[in-house]
Design an enzyme around this catalytic site. Structure first.
Site, mmCIF file in Angstrom:
data_model
loop_
_atom_site.group_PDB
_atom_site.id
_atom_site.type_symbol
_atom_site.label_atom_id
_atom_site.label_comp_id
_atom_site.label_asym_id
_atom_site.label_seq_id
_atom_site.Cartn_x
_atom_site.Cartn_y
_atom_site.Cartn_z
ATOM 1 N N LYS A 65 1.027 12.059 -7.675
ATOM 2 C CA LYS A 65 0.043 11.648 -6.649
ATOM 3 C C LYS A 65 0.725 11.567 -5.285
ATOM 4 C CE LYS A 65 -0.968 7.133 -6.218
ATOM 5 N NZ LYS A 65 -0.753 6.628 -4.854
ATOM 6 N N ASN A 66 1.912 10.955 -5.249
ATOM 7 C CA ASN A 66 2.562 10.699 -3.956
ATOM 8 C C ASN A 66 3.294 11.902 -3.392
ATOM 9 O OD1 ASN A 66 1.473 8.221 -4.184
ATOM 10 N ND2 ASN A 66 3.359 7.161 -4.738
ATOM 11 N N ARG B 126 -5.392 4.714 2.260
ATOM 12 C CA ARG B 126 -4.372 4.386 3.250
ATOM 13 C C ARG B 126 -3.576 5.621 3.625
ATOM 14 N NH1 ARG B 126 -0.563 1.833 5.237
ATOM 15 N NH2 ARG B 126 1.017 3.062 4.169
ATOM 16 N N CYS C 69 -3.600 -3.222 2.159
ATOM 17 C CA CYS C 69 -4.234 -2.892 0.888
ATOM 18 C C CYS C 69 -3.856 -3.999 -0.092
ATOM 19 C CB CYS C 69 -3.792 -1.526 0.411
ATOM 20 S SG CYS C 69 -2.108 -1.547 -0.153
ATOM 21 N N ARG D 244 1.126 -3.311 4.866
ATOM 22 C CA ARG D 244 1.300 -1.870 5.046
ATOM 23 C C ARG D 244 1.295 -1.474 6.529
ATOM 24 N NH1 ARG D 244 0.077 0.324 0.048
ATOM 25 N NH2 ARG D 244 1.514 2.008 0.596
ATOM 26 N N PRO D 245 2.193 -2.042 7.330
ATOM 27 C CA PRO D 245 2.246 -1.692 8.759
ATOM 28 C C PRO D 245 2.614 -0.227 8.964
ATOM 29 C CG PRO D 245 4.188 -2.935 8.114
ATOM 30 C CD PRO D 245 3.248 -2.965 6.937
ATOM 31 N N ILE D 246 2.332 0.289 10.165
ATOM 32 C CA ILE D 246 2.707 1.678 10.461
ATOM 33 C C ILE D 246 3.550 1.735 11.734
ATOM 34 C CG2 ILE D 246 0.714 2.754 9.303
ATOM 35 C CD1 ILE D 246 -0.583 3.000 12.107
ATOM 36 N N ASP D 247 4.195 0.606 12.054
ATOM 37 C CA ASP D 247 5.012 0.555 13.272
ATOM 38 C C ASP D 247 6.126 1.601 13.281
ATOM 39 O OD1 ASP D 247 5.912 -1.237 11.141
ATOM 40 O OD2 ASP D 247 7.613 -1.606 12.456
ATOM 41 N N LEU D 248 6.715 1.876 12.114
ATOM 42 C CA LEU D 248 7.810 2.858 12.058
ATOM 43 C C LEU D 248 7.280 4.277 12.310
ATOM 44 C CD1 LEU D 248 9.745 1.468 8.966
ATOM 45 C CD2 LEU D 248 10.296 1.125 11.388
ATOM 46 N N ASP E 54 6.968 0.996 -7.611
ATOM 47 C CA ASP E 54 5.736 1.384 -8.331
ATOM 48 C C ASP E 54 5.869 1.206 -9.833
ATOM 49 O OD1 ASP E 54 4.971 4.160 -6.088
ATOM 50 O OD2 ASP E 54 4.794 1.989 -5.871
ATOM 51 N N ARG F 262 -7.188 5.608 -9.596
ATOM 52 C CA ARG F 262 -6.641 6.158 -8.346
ATOM 53 C C ARG F 262 -5.394 6.990 -8.630
ATOM 54 N NH1 ARG F 262 -4.626 1.906 -4.861
ATOM 55 N NH2 ARG F 262 -3.740 3.742 -3.882
HETATM 56 C C1 EPZ Z 1 4.730 5.208 -0.379
HETATM 57 O O1 EPZ Z 1 4.027 4.252 0.417
HETATM 58 C C2 EPZ Z 1 3.937 5.351 -1.676
HETATM 59 N N1 EPZ Z 1 2.582 5.833 -1.401
HETATM 60 C C3 EPZ Z 1 3.849 3.990 -2.382
HETATM 61 O O2 EPZ Z 1 3.177 4.187 -3.625
HETATM 62 C C4 EPZ Z 1 5.280 3.524 -2.673
HETATM 63 O O3 EPZ Z 1 5.221 2.252 -3.279
HETATM 64 C C5 EPZ Z 1 6.074 3.454 -1.366
HETATM 65 O O4 EPZ Z 1 6.051 4.747 -0.709
HETATM 66 C C6 EPZ Z 1 7.527 3.072 -1.605
HETATM 67 O O5 EPZ Z 1 8.123 4.001 -2.470
HETATM 68 C C7 EPZ Z 1 2.406 7.158 -1.145
HETATM 69 O O6 EPZ Z 1 3.348 7.940 -1.120
HETATM 70 C C8 EPZ Z 1 0.992 7.593 -0.936
HETATM 71 P P1 EPZ Z 1 6.931 2.909 2.831
HETATM 72 P P2 EPZ Z 1 4.448 4.032 1.971
HETATM 73 O O7 EPZ Z 1 6.478 3.326 4.170
HETATM 74 O O8 EPZ Z 1 4.778 5.323 2.591
HETATM 75 C C9 EPZ Z 1 7.424 -1.117 5.241
HETATM 76 C C10 EPZ Z 1 1.569 3.763 -5.305
HETATM 77 O O9 EPZ Z 1 1.348 2.820 -6.073
HETATM 78 N N2 EPZ Z 1 6.958 -0.331 6.393
HETATM 79 O O10 EPZ Z 1 8.204 3.470 2.259
HETATM 80 O O11 EPZ Z 1 3.417 3.177 2.591
HETATM 81 C C11 EPZ Z 1 6.295 -1.397 4.276
HETATM 82 O O12 EPZ Z 1 5.572 -2.570 4.675
HETATM 83 C C12 EPZ Z 1 1.920 3.510 -3.843
HETATM 84 O O13 EPZ Z 1 1.544 4.988 -5.646
HETATM 85 C C13 EPZ Z 1 6.996 -0.907 7.661
HETATM 86 O O14 EPZ Z 1 7.396 -2.059 7.832
HETATM 87 O O15 EPZ Z 1 5.787 3.171 1.747
HETATM 88 C C14 EPZ Z 1 7.010 -1.624 2.988
HETATM 89 O O16 EPZ Z 1 7.515 -2.952 2.964
HETATM 90 C C15 EPZ Z 1 1.983 2.023 -3.532
HETATM 91 N N3 EPZ Z 1 6.560 -0.179 8.725
HETATM 92 C C16 EPZ Z 1 8.213 -0.668 3.071
HETATM 93 O O17 EPZ Z 1 8.343 -0.336 4.466
HETATM 94 C C17 EPZ Z 1 6.093 1.106 8.596
HETATM 95 O O18 EPZ Z 1 5.724 1.743 9.595
HETATM 96 C C18 EPZ Z 1 8.026 0.596 2.255
HETATM 97 O O19 EPZ Z 1 6.964 1.307 2.818
HETATM 98 C C19 EPZ Z 1 6.049 1.676 7.297
HETATM 99 C C20 EPZ Z 1 6.493 0.931 6.203
#
Ligand code: EPZ
Length: 426
Positions: A31-32, A101, A125, A130-134, A315, A407
């Site tokens: 999925k991811n 998301r 969610c 789930r911030p997107i600041d990065l 996950d 999902r």
């Molecule tokens: C991806 O989410 C996956 N989703 C998630 O799978 C997975 O748990 C996660 O990566 C970690 O491996 C998809 O690929 C669709 P991150 P993503 O950005 O990209 C923080 C599932 O069950 N962060 O690596 O959102 C965030 O809050 C889902 O299949 C910021 O602070 O993960 C978290 O603590 C759940 N600012 C950490 O980083 C940002 O701009 C990891 O997030 C982005 C993230």
């Protein structure tokens, strides 16, 4: 698929626990991996075909977003045919962005294709803010003008440039967005430092390069992208879903059976395999087959913490914690990635589990057995964990709100039934 009013599905799973699972599972595609790949097709004005589409609802929702932007989307059996030659919109409707998301992954691709994009904040969610600041910081470092107002993010990439971007945290989504924003357009070279190393990013790189892109280094912390003028259509088969593979291996470990998962390279699950062996399971590998033989002992694995790849995947946190609830002894699980990823624990306690959560750490004391109960899924992986608990609980377990599970798992009850579980969807 039946829906109650308000669009929520009323289907549930009924499980009569205590059956040993044995057999082989061919693992569905990731999925991811498919979600960012679907987003990246926006970069290409020609037809792309993705084989072995597992049709999870997250994928359907992503296809709805592409179609809303003007793409042609056809499901032809197991093939997903995406044609972005007709895509004209660069604005993702908030109501669609809210549903999934990962619509945020389309941001980088829309910028690459149209030089501009308007998306809404995807919102938190079930597992955290789930911030997107990065994502936004990285795009700004590349010269993208981003104005945020009224929950909308307006981006203008007319002055986008190459250069070096440093991610404060190896975010999967931010890494993928920056790759897609840098893939096409005026000649430039972009280097992403402290990039996420998840296998799904390597799959995205392979897909983009199959379309004629020039991305390299995925799977390491440094990814280099050289932009190209235009991409061409391609045909692609994504990698297997390592989280689904891990889920079925844990199901085998918990029910005391012998389970093989096929199609997932063993190195993708090294962190889990280590914990399964520590829990006195026997694990062998042969090519892309992982064979688990559980033993009656169910020793606890002790300590595990979730970390970015190749660390133990967040996950699989809910699934391994659920296994710990019936392992003899005490286990400690630390969730480092998401601040709200223990919502399923109260449902496990209803079933007799002995778990105490303090902040991001869960302390588990193994019990002899769980009891069946009516429980509610609150997110995708937490929901699957409740199914695993039902497989070993005494009596009947009803898992409600299973739309969360659909999902990311395709007809989970059929796969488990074929392995010997007494489970049905009603
Ligand atoms: C991806 O989410 C996956 N989703 C998630 O799978 C997975 O748990 C996660 O990566 C970690 O491996 C998809 O690929 C669709 P991150 P993503 O950005 O990209 C923080 C599932 O069950 N962060 O690596 O959102 C965030 O809050 C889902 O299949 C910021 O602070 O993960 C978290 O603590 C759940 N600012 C950490 O980083 C940002 O701009 C990891 O997030 C982005 C993230």
């Amino acid at each position: 698929m039946s829906y109650a009013k308000g669009g929520k599905q009323i289907e549930k799973l009924i499980i009569n626990g205590g059956k040993q699972l044995n057999g082989e599972v061919v693992v569905d595609k990731a999925k991811n991996s498919i979600l960012p790949i679907l987003a990246s097709t926006l970069l290409c004005p020609e037809r792309c075909i993705i084989h072995n589409n597992p049709d999870y609802t997250d994928i359907r929702n992503m296809c709805h977003i592409l179609a809303d932007l003007g793409a042609g989307v056809i499901v032809d059996g197991d093939n997903l045919i995406i044609d972005n030659s007709t895509t004209t919109k660069y604005f993702i409707a908030p109501d669609l962005a809210k549903v999934i998301r990962s619509s945020i992954f389309a941001l980088g691709a829309l910028l690459g294709r149209f030089g501009k994009a308007r998306v809404s904040y995807p919102g938190g969610c079930d597992i955290g803010l789930r911030p997107i600041d990065l994502h936004l910081k990285g795009l700004r470092d590349l010269g993208v003008d981003i104005q945020e107002s009224h929950g909308l993010i307006n981006c203008d990439a007319s002055r986008i440039h190459g250069g070096e971007v440093y991610l404060d945290y190896p975010s999967v989504g931010a890494t993928e967005n920056l790759i897609m924003a840098s893939t096409v357009g005026k000649k430039r070279k972009t280097i992403i430092h402290n990039a996420a190393k998840e296998p799904e990013i390597e799959d995205l790189q392979n897909f983009i390069n199959a379309m004629g892109g020039k991305v390299k280094g995925a799977g390491t912390s440094t990814i280099t992208i050289e932009s190209v003028d235009q991409l061409h259509g391609t045909i692609f088969t994504p990698i297997a879903d390592r989280i689904i593979a891990g889920t079925y291996l844990i199901a085998g470990a918990m029910t005391g059976g012998e389970i093989s998962v096929v199609g997932c390279e063993p190195y993708l699950l090294q962190a889990l395999i280590d914990k399964l062996i520590k829990s006195s399971c026997k694990v062998d590998t042969k090519g892309d087959k992982i064979i688990l033989r559980a033993s009656g002992k169910r020793k606890c694995f002790g300590f595990v913490e979730t970390l970015p790849y190749p660390g133990f995947p967040t996950d699989l946190q809910a699934q391994i914690l659920t296994m710990a609830t019936i392992c003899r002894g005490n286990s400690v699980i630390r969730e480092n990635l998401f601040e709200a990823r223990y919502k399923y624990v109260p449902e496990l306690i209803k079933m007799g589990a002995n778990v105490v959560v303090r902040d991001r750490t869960a302390f588990v004391s193994g019990v002899r057995e769980l009891q069946g109960a009516s429980v509610y899924a609150s997110d995708l992986r937490g929901g699957v964990a409740l199914v695993l608990a039902g497989l070993v609980a005494r009596g009947y377990t009803t898992v409600n709100d299973i739309w969360h599970i659909d999902r990311g798992y395709r007809h989970i009850e059929q796969t488990l039934s074929e392995l010997g579980a007494d489970i049905q969807r009603i």
